[in-house]
Structures are given as structure tokens and as C-alpha cells.
Design a protein around this motif. Structure first.
Motif, PDB file in Angstrom:
ATOM      1  N   CYS A  32      41.224  40.531  43.906  1.00 31.59           N
ATOM      2  CA  CYS A  32      40.999  38.966  43.349  1.00 31.59           C
ATOM      3  C   CYS A  32      42.264  38.875  42.133  1.00 31.59           C
ATOM      4  O   CYS A  32      42.746  39.464  41.596  1.00 31.59           O
ATOM      5  N   CYS A  36      40.365  34.232  38.864  1.00 30.13           N
ATOM      6  CA  CYS A  36      38.898  34.196  39.536  1.00 30.13           C
ATOM      7  C   CYS A  36      37.808  34.741  38.739  1.00 30.13           C
ATOM      8  O   CYS A  36      36.722  34.463  38.652  1.00 30.13           O
ATOM      9  N   ILE A  37      38.370  35.931  38.058  1.00 28.45           N
ATOM     10  CA  ILE A  37      37.250  36.607  37.427  1.00 28.45           C
ATOM     11  C   ILE A  37      36.711  36.037  36.092  1.00 28.45           C
ATOM     12  O   ILE A  37      35.628  36.090  35.747  1.00 28.45           O
ATOM     13  N   SER A  40      34.573  33.117  36.716  1.00 30.16           N
ATOM     14  CA  SER A  40      33.365  33.808  37.240  1.00 30.16           C
ATOM     15  C   SER A  40      32.891  33.189  38.686  1.00 30.16           C
ATOM     16  O   SER A  40      31.947  32.770  39.144  1.00 30.16           O
ATOM     17  N   HIS A  41      34.034  33.172  39.500  1.00 32.76           N
ATOM     18  CA  HIS A  41      33.637  32.646  40.845  1.00 32.76           C
ATOM     19  C   HIS A  41      32.751  33.853  41.702  1.00 32.76           C
ATOM     20  O   HIS A  41      32.946  34.881  41.385  1.00 32.76           O
ATOM     21  N   CYS A  44      34.257  36.929  43.585  1.00 31.86           N
ATOM     22  CA  CYS A  44      34.940  37.679  42.419  1.00 31.86           C
ATOM     23  C   CYS A  44      34.090  38.462  41.727  1.00 31.86           C
ATOM     24  O   CYS A  44      34.172  38.481  40.689  1.00 31.86           O
ATOM     25  N   GLU A  45      33.119  38.805  42.471  1.00 30.73           N
ATOM     26  CA  GLU A  45      31.800  39.729  41.546  1.00 30.73           C
ATOM     27  C   GLU A  45      32.361  40.906  40.990  1.00 30.73           C
ATOM     28  O   GLU A  45      32.159  41.339  40.065  1.00 30.73           O
ATOM     29  N   HIS A 153      33.075  39.888  37.237  1.00 31.34           N
ATOM     30  CA  HIS A 153      33.371  38.359  36.496  1.00 31.34           C
ATOM     31  C   HIS A 153      32.565  38.272  35.473  1.00 31.34           C
ATOM     32  O   HIS A 153      31.434  39.081  35.272  1.00 31.34           O
ATOM     33  N   SER A 154      33.078  37.261  34.573  1.00 30.20           N
ATOM     34  CA  SER A 154      32.483  37.183  33.237  1.00 30.20           C
ATOM     35  C   SER A 154      30.976  36.917  33.124  1.00 30.20           C
ATOM     36  O   SER A 154      30.403  37.543  32.271  1.00 30.20           O
TER      37      SER A 154
END
Length: 575
Positions: A32, A36-37, A40-41, A44-45, A153-154
Motif C-alpha cells: 500500500c 492510504c494508511i 485509514s482506507h 489498507c488494513e 491503518h490509523s
């Protein structure tokens, strides 16, 4: 649908459920972008951050880009330099190191290098504050050969139940074969107190021989099928040559022993049918250990150690001849002894009769004389049997049958309280006991568990309590034995016996000086003791057919004794 088919369907459904529960899905990182991270898409976990991702990032501050770029160099950064989610400071929480770190070897197309994949499980402690992982592979004490930064992701947060989830890294390629490495898995964010935030695992990559086979690896090949042939003081060693595809033309051997170090160059032999090569070591010493290191004459070749020792064949032949003569002499001696024993056996069989054998008939002629006759009292030894009735009726039955057997077949006059109740009532228990111990030629004490316990117990006898005659008798016997020992007199009058369901540990300590016999195994010895007759004399052997462990059951009273013993053994072993 029949009940049987329903059972099969239910069993199949349960098996599927168990298989689904026991198979944990392995989560691998996605490739990713950093944007994207940070945004928080959903897709993109769990992603891997590479240098290309960082260079392509536009809408992120330069300071943040420098943090992630330095993380790719596998330098752990403090927790306050990483992402912060939900306005919480990660430095206030402790994230423990991952566990169950495993290294798997991957399928490689390049046979000259190794590829590995690392898997692990997160710890339950601090899992809700977990940001990601940092995985590095390096040579112990050396440089880092690979590093991967894996982030959630965030807005993603793991639950405690996900601690059993298995995470896996991307492959680490181009590792050297047969080399030791250490893989380190770091839980992010790194806590302020840098303790237990990472797990390290050492591993060794597969060797060239494990991947390609020994025939294709020059450095891993070593000589095989080494043999030694002796010719006097010379040793000829041979071994298998390397396969032709390895292009090994020469070999060497370094041999040492008896203060001799010798290097030998061994050239290979060219030819289609040549599979072995040999070399000679001369003027060696007998019975001296030698060791040879044999290897291919190439750089970093793998050596094979072969140890041997020369034997003096001339001396060995002399020893072999002498040994053969000794064996023949031993065989002749044994044959002579065997034939001599056979001759003595037949001569003894011819002379066999009443000579050398003393037998008591099964029907004793002394039984025809009245038991009150003074002649009988003079001939038959008087035996008084003392026992304890506290062990129960089965023990009393054994004592009674044993007294009957001795009375009928041992040529003795037995006194037993069960047979003399009239005299006991007339004289009293204590007077009768004292009289029997004093008048009898032998006092035979039947030891049992109950007698042992009562003899060791401190007894306080009251007026309304019944006195145990056996305990009083033991005290009187012990006093008489100690008096005889102090005066140097014989103590053969007193005998202790135990049966199959008892043992010598139940003999009272006060009677340790008395002779002891374990019945029915020691029945012949008891008989010889009662009649003061030796079992063996020159040319004479004492033998009474019914006074043996095998022969006593041949008579009716012995058979009754055997049944009583069997019943008592069965009862007391169960308790």
C-alpha cells in the motif's frame, strides 16, 4: 431420512466445524501507499511500507516521511515518533513482544541463495494499542541484510481475541546458503522502557547440499567409503572420488600419530570406470592409533576424518594358534568331567538302597503308642505352639492344621491351647502357660501381624480386660533367651516361624535371637531342628518325603494345611 444417515450428516458437520476452528488464517501484508494508511482506507488494513511508497507520498509532512524512511533502516524509533490514534499517546501504554516466531524456507528458483518467510503471533498485552511490526534479518553481530516495516491503518485496533492470529512477512530473498542469521520481530510502538518489546530467533539457512544435492556442491562434498588395507607396516587407504560434474581433480590427506605428521597429495585417476582412488602410508608402528583427514584439494573443502590402527599379524597368528589349543584342552576337560559324572551316577544308582538315605515312613509306627505313654514322651520331642488369635479365624485355622500335621508326620508331641482347654480351666491360663514353656523341649512361636503390633504396643491391662496369652508368653521367652545368652547356654529351644501370608518383618523384636523358619519352604530345616539331626553328613542325606515343600500335600493333613494356607493368603493379601 433414517436415524443412521442423520448421525453421519451430524458427524460430518461437526468435523467441518473443528477443521474451520483449528485452521487459523495467515495474514500477509499488502503493498500500500503511505497515504492510504494515514487516511485509514479499508483496503489498507495491514500493509508493508517500502521506500517506493515513501518517495511517492505527496500529502504528508517532511518530518513524518523522515520517520518512516529511518524505520526502513531497522532502527527502532521511540513511540512518540509514530502514529497516534484516537488522541491517545502510545507512550503511555506497554505493547509486549510477539511470540511463536517461526522461520520457513521458501521455494527458490535461484539455487545459489536462500529465501525465508517469517511468521508470528501478537501478544495479548497491549494488543489494542498495537500499530504494526518491524522485522529484520541480519548476521549475528554483523550487518542487516533485510528489513520490513508492516503497519495497520490509523483507525484500526486489534481485539484481545485476535492474539491467536498468525501474521506473516514478505519473503526475505538472497540469503547466503549454510549461514546463521537472526530474525527480530519488534512490536510497534516501541515503549519508553525498552524491555520485552521484541523477539529474536536464530536460524541457519539450508546448505547447498540440502538444496541441490551433495553431487552439485563442491564445498560440501567430502570423501566417502573410506577403507584401510594392511600390508605389514604399510597401510593402503582408498576412498570414493568426487562426481565428474564437480571438476575435482586432486585430493590430499593429512595423517598424524606417534609423533608423525605426514601430508600426502593424492591425484585423481582419469577413466570411465575409475570410482576409487588410494594412497599408501609406509613404515607405521603396530598398535598405535593414527588419524587421517582426507579432503578435495579445493578452497574451504569439507574434510573427513578416518582413524585406524595396525595389528601385528605375526603375533596375532601365534595368539590364534595358542587360543585354539586352549579351547581344545578346555573342551576335552569338560568332556572328561561329564563322562566321569555319568559313571559316578550309574555306580551310585546300583548301590542305591537304604544306605545313605534316612526316611521316615508316612505311617509312623510311633502313632500306635498311647500319647500318655512315658516311652512316647521320651522318644518324641515335646513341642509347644504359641500364637496370637488376634489375626482372625483364618490364621487360627492355619495354626490348627499345622499342629495336626506335625503331630501326625513329624514324630513330635504337640501342645496347643485348642486341645487343652480342660487343663487351662483347671490350672488357669498363666500357670498352664508357664508349665508348657518350662516342660517343652521346643517352643514354636507362630509370628503374625497381630502379634507384632501387640508386642510393640504399650499395654495397660485392667482387671476386667482379657489377658493375651501370646504376649505374656513372648515376654517370658525373651527373658529366658537373654538369660541363656548371658550364661553362654544354647537357645535352640525357641523357634519362630512365619507362613506365606506373613514375613520376617512381623517377628517381634524381643525374639530376634531365636531361630527362624519361613514355611513351607523351610519345612525340612524345621524338621532337622526339632530332631537335632543334620541334613547332610558324609554318605548320608536326611530325607522325609512328607517333610518337603512339595511332598507335604501328599497326606490328608498336609492337604488340609495347604487349603488353609491358600485361603489365609487370599484373604490377608486382599486386606
Amino acid at each position: 431420512m433414517t436415524p443412521s444417515s442423520l448421525k453421519w450428516i451430524l458427524a460430518a458437520w461437526l468435523l467441518d466445524c473443528l477443521l474451520v476452528q483449528s485452521t487459523e488464517e495467515v495474514i500477509t501484508p499488502k503493498n500500500c501507499t503511505l497515504e492510504c494508511i494515514l487516511q485509514s482506507h479499508p483496503e489498507c488494513e495491514f500493509c508493508r511500507i517500502t521506500s517506493q511508497n515513501i518517495n511517492a507520498t505527496i500529502n504528508v509532512s517532511q518530518t513524518m516521511l523522515q520517520v518512516f524512511a529511518s524505520s526502513l533502516d531497522c532502527v527502532p524509533k521511540p513511540c512518540n515518533t509514530l502514529l497516534r490514534r484516537s488522541n491517545l499517546n502510545p507512550c503511555e501504554h506497554f505493547v509486549k513482544a510477539p511470540h511463536n516466531v517461526n522461520v520457513k524456507f521458501g521455494n527458490i528458483s535461484n539455487k545459489e541463495h536462500e529465501t525465508v518467510v517469517v511468521s508470528w503471533q501478537p501478544s495479548e498485552e497491549g494488543i489494542e494499542f498495537l500499530v504494526g511490526f518491524q522485522i529484520s534479518v541480519q548476521i549475528p553481530g554483523g550487518e542487516v541484510v533485510g528489513c520490513q516495516l508492516l503497519l495497520f491503518h490509523s483507525n484500526f485496533s486489534l481485539e484481545v481475541g485476535k492474539s491467536q492470529q498468525v501474521y506473516q512477512s514478505d519473503p526475505f530473498p538472497n540469503l547466503e546458503l549454510g549461514t546463521e542469521y537472526v530474525v527480530t520481530v519488534i512490536a510497534l510502538p516501541v515503549p519508553e522502557q525498552w524491555e520485552y518489546y521484541y523477539t529474536a530467533k536464530f536460524f541457519r539457512t539450508r546448505s547447498c547440499a540440502q538444496i541441490n544435492g551433495v553431487e552439485k556442491c563442491r564445498a560440501d562434498w567430502s570423501p566417502r567409503n573410506i577403507t584401510m588395507y594392511q600390508e605389514g607396516r604399510d597401510a593402503i587407504l582408498s576412498f570414493s572420488m568426487a562426481p565428474p560434474q564437480l571438476n575435482i581433480e586432486n585430493y590430499f590427506a593429512f595423517c598424524s600419530g606417534d609423533k608423525i605428521n605426514k601430508y600426502t597429495n593424492v591425484p585423481g585417476i582419469q577413466g570411465e570406470n575409475q570410482t576409487h582412488v588410494s594412497f599408501r602410508l609406509t613404515d607405521l608402528q603396530f598398535r598405535v592409533p593414527y588419524s587421517c583427514e582426507i579432503a578435495a584439494d579445493i578452497e574451504d573443502a569439507k574434510r573427513k576424518v578416518y582413524k585406524f590402527m595396525l595389528e601385528d599379524t605375526s603375533a596375532q597368528s601365534v595368539i590364534t594358534t595358542n587360543s585354539l589349543l586352549i579351547i581344545i584342552c578346555i573342551i576335552l576337560f569338560l568332556l572328561s568331567v561329564f563322562f566321569l559324572l555319568i559313571l559316578l551316577f550309574y555306580q551310585r544308582k546300583k548301590r542305591k538302597g537304604n544306605k545313605g538315605k534316612l526316611e521316615f515312613p508316612e505311617e509312623n509306627p510311633l502313632d500306635s503308642i498311647s500319647s500318655d505313654s512315658p516311652i512316647l514322651r521320651h522318644i518324641r520331642p515335646q513341642v509347644f505352639i504359641l500364637y496370637s488369635s488376634s489375626d482372625g479365624p483364618y490364621h487360627v485355622a492355619v495354626v490348627l492344621q499345622f499342629a495336626v500335621f506335625l503331630q501326625q508326620h513329624a514324630a513330635v508331641q504337640v501342645s496347643l491351647d485348642l486341645w487343652e482347654q480342660l487343663q487351662i480351666a483347671e490350672h488357669g491360663k498363666m500357670n498352664w502357660l508357664c508349665q508348657k514353656i518350662e516342660e517343652s523341649d521346643f517352643v514354636l512361636v507362630v509370628c503374625s501381624q497381630g502379634m507384632y503390633k501387640m508386642s510393640n504396643r504399650q499395654m495397660v491391662t485392667q482387671a476386667n480386660e482379657e489377658v493375651d496369652v501370646s504376649i505374656v508368653g513372648i515376654s517370658m521367652i525373651a527373658e529366658d533367651m537373654y538369660r541363656a545368652k548371658s550364661q553362654g547356654l544354647s537357645m535352640s529351644k525357641y523357634i519362630t516361624v512365619t507362613f506365606e501370608y506373613t514375613s520376617e518383618q512381623y517377628i517381634p523384636k524381643m525374639l530376634y535371637l531365636a531361630s527362624r523358619y519361613h514355611l513351607m519352604f523351610s519345612l525340612p530345616l524345621l524338621f532337622s531342628h526339632l530332631h537335632q539331626v543334620q541334613m547332610h553328613k558324609p554318605g548320608i542325606q536326611l530325607h522325609v518325603d512328607v517333610m518337603t515343600p512339595e511332598g507335604y500335600i501328599k497326606v490328608p493333613s498336609g492337604c488340609s494345611l495347604y487349603c488353609a494356607l491358600h485361603k489365609a493368603t487370599q484373604i490377608y493379601n486382599e486386606t
